[in-house]
Enzyme design. Structure first.
Site, PDB file in Angstrom:
ATOM      1  N   SER A 490       2.335   4.153  -7.108  1.00  0.00           N
ATOM      2  CA  SER A 490       2.022   2.800  -6.648  1.00  0.00           C
ATOM      3  C   SER A 490       0.836   2.801  -5.694  1.00  0.00           C
ATOM      4  CB  SER A 490       3.238   2.158  -5.982  1.00  0.00           C
ATOM      5  OG  SER A 490       3.755   2.981  -4.959  1.00  0.00           O
ATOM      6  N   ASN A 493      -2.332   3.088  -7.974  1.00  0.00           N
ATOM      7  CA  ASN A 493      -2.635   2.077  -8.987  1.00  0.00           C
ATOM      8  C   ASN A 493      -2.283   0.634  -8.649  1.00  0.00           C
ATOM      9  OD1 ASN A 493      -3.546   3.982 -11.039  1.00  0.00           O
ATOM     10  ND2 ASN A 493      -1.429   4.645 -11.141  1.00  0.00           N
ATOM     11  N   TYR A 494      -1.322   0.396  -7.755  1.00  0.00           N
ATOM     12  CA  TYR A 494      -0.797  -0.965  -7.624  1.00  0.00           C
ATOM     13  C   TYR A 494      -0.849  -1.563  -6.225  1.00  0.00           C
ATOM     14  CZ  TYR A 494       0.999   0.055 -12.269  1.00  0.00           C
ATOM     15  OH  TYR A 494       1.090   0.393 -13.587  1.00  0.00           O
ATOM     16  N   LEU A 495      -1.012  -0.749  -5.210  1.00  0.00           N
ATOM     17  CA  LEU A 495      -0.987  -1.264  -3.843  1.00  0.00           C
ATOM     18  C   LEU A 495      -2.404  -1.456  -3.308  1.00  0.00           C
ATOM     19  CD1 LEU A 495       1.918   0.887  -2.338  1.00  0.00           C
ATOM     20  CD2 LEU A 495       2.011  -1.455  -3.213  1.00  0.00           C
TER      21      LEU A 495
END
Length: 535
Positions: A490, A493-495
């Site tokens: 995360s 890639n996502y945070l």
């Protein structure tokens, strides 16, 4: 293991004939890849073993004396592999350092590219060595032989006036030299495990190009925050639409938003049987009554998604409707695919796609949890707060990992140290009581210098020991709590990295406690963010 040592016996023992069989170098090399995995879980996988045998049999030939993999005794090769590994472990620090430096020296010229006159770092430029394909979960191609990739398989993409990179193998040449400035890859070759796919070399994540791309990605997710209310109102209205396609779009969007499911794409026969939201089958979603749905499927990288959630009544009823008169293997959303879904989402927000929801929900959750749970304490305590907020994101995104082999020993070691310190603490408390009564300390006390001890010195030692125990207990609890979740995915890639940087600045936590060196380079663009930044 890509190269064979001259020490490796060039034969395999055939049990059915009770004698040794000489093999060619490459056939024995393939056997070595198999033998090296003898003590792994792959040997319990019949698909892995059958795929290996089918490929190896083709190399052996139809009339070879070996007609069944069970006829072979791989023990001599397995023992050789273990011996080679032991040699590496026994190498001195100086020898290991020398090998690392030599490798770095050889690779230095491949690490950089000049882009528009600017020196940029190149990402992973290494080609996977030949071996047996492993894959994740029940991948249909596990065990197949991956061929060696040579220069004649590689296409290079450079500027028209740029010098052609030297081919590392004498006498060999690149497959093709291109001058395509409409794409960002520097080199590519066919994936040896997927005939229709390619592997690429790009600029490093820390390059200015990728940094700008990352920033745009997180800004788009942040923009979704302004639209999310209207989007949720739209799909809630769509739950009861008389148009079955609109109803399926509404329910799928609800799942992607609330459960952070990936959109999913159709798979071909070469890929693992994994699914996403749009490719869910009837058997993957089970209605359990009381508005509860049980999800059970293999997601990306064959990671199992198993979750029972309570949904809104219209969603529950819609799922029952979608499943009616269908077989378990039929598509749940039979009127839907990712292109239809994304086309609809673009009507709700510019350039919106299903995957933006995952970034939005992950970043929003981290920002929300950090600002609700942050408390006073030392840096170590604050880092634990961050890890638990990160854990919530990992749970939402289903970022799992298997428990490491060393976990039990690490917990046991910490527990033993805690027990030792608690015994010392008990003695120190007795010493404190004795010191207050004018008596000498115990000889077995944890205090090294016992001459002229006074109550204040013992109290200080008690406080230090108690702090050590508290830290170790906290570390042990955190290790146990996070043993099955992967926190790194995360972060990469996502945070939105600005959330973490701003939180660190507000709470006086060194960013190095949160980001690795690689992430610090990747997210250099986020380091100047204002401490008051909120997602």
């Amino acid at each position: 293991m890509t190269m064979l040592s001259k020490q490796l016996p060039m034969y395999l023992r055939c049990l059915s004939r009770d004698h040794s069989i000489n093999l060619t170098h490459y056939i024995l090399q393939v056997a070595t890849w198999f033998a090296d995995m003898w003590d792994t879980e792959y040997m319990q996988n019949e698909i892995f073993k059958n795929n290996f045998w089918n490929d190896w049999q083709k190399l052996l030939g139809k009339n070879h004396v070996i007609q069944n993999v069970k006829d072979c005794d791989f023990t001599p090769i397995y023992d050789w592999c273990q011996n080679e590994k032991d040699k590496k472990k026994q190498m001195s620090s100086a020898e290991k350092k020398a090998l690392r430096e030599e490798k770095m020296k050889q690779e230095e010229k491949y690490k950089w590219a000049i882009v528009d006159g600017v020196k940029e770092k190149v990402g992973n430029f290494r080609v996977e060595p030949p071996g047996l394909f492993r894959g994740r979960g029940k991948h249909p191609k596990t065990g197949h032989v991956k061929k060696r990739i040579g220069p004649n398989d590689v296409i290079i993409n450079i500027g028209k006036d740029a010098p052609i990179p030297e081919c590392p193998i004498p006498g060999a040449s690149w497959k093709e030299i291109r001058h395509d400035n409409t794409c960002s890859w520097l080199a590519k070759w066919r994936d040896p495990t997927k005939a229709k796919s390619s592997k690429y070399v790009f600029l490093a994540a820390s390059s200015s190009w990728n940094g700008q791309s990352d920033k745009e990605k997180y800004e788009k997710a942040r923009m979704l925050k302004s639209y999310i209310g209207n989007i949720r109102a739209a799909y809630t209205k769509g739950f009861t639409s008389i148009d079955i396609t609109k109803q399926q779009i509404a329910v799928a969007t609800y799942f992607i938003d609330k459960l952070a499911l990936r959109a999913g794409n159709e798979k071909d026969d070469e890929e693992a049987d994994t699914v996403g939201c749009c490719t869910l089958k009837v058997e993957n979603v089970m209605a359990e009554g009381h508005n509860k749905l049980k999800f059970d499927f293999l997601g990306k990288d064959s990671i199992k998604y198993e979750n029972t959630v309570e949904v809104e009544l219209p969603v529950y009823n819609a799922i029952l409707k979608f499943q009616k008169d269908k077989c378990p293997g039929d598509a749940l959303f039979d009127k839907l695919d990712t292109s239809i879904l994304n086309a609809h989402l673009k009507e709700l927000m510019p350039n919106l796609t299903a995957k933006v929801f995952r970034t939005f929900n992950a970043s929003f959750t981290l920002d929300d949890k950090l600002n609700k749970e942050t408390k006073d304490g030392d840096v170590a305590e604050k880092v634990v707060v961050y890890q638990h907020a990160n854990k919530q994101v990992a749970i939402i995104c289903n970022h799992q990992r298997s428990v490491s082999k060393s976990h039990s020993s690490q917990i046991s070691k910490l527990s033993g140290k805690i027990d030792e310190l608690q015994a010392v603490l008990k003695e120190l408390k007795i010493d404190l009581d004795r010191a207050r009564k004018g008596k000498p300390p115990l000889k077995c006390s944890g205090v090294k210098n016992q001459s002229n001890l006074n109550p204040e010195a013992i109290e200080k030692k008690i406080a230090q020991t108690s702090a050590k125990i508290e830290k170790m207990q906290r570390d042990m609890h955190t290790k146990e709590d996070l043993k099955t979740v992967a926190l790194g995915t995360s972060k990469i890639n996502y945070l939105d990295p600005r959330i973490s940087v701003a939180w660190c600045k507000r709470n006086e936590v060194p960013i190095e406690k949160i980001f690795s060196k690689t992430l610090l380079e990747k997210f250099a663009w986020a380091m100047d963010v204002d401490p008051d930044f909120r997602f």
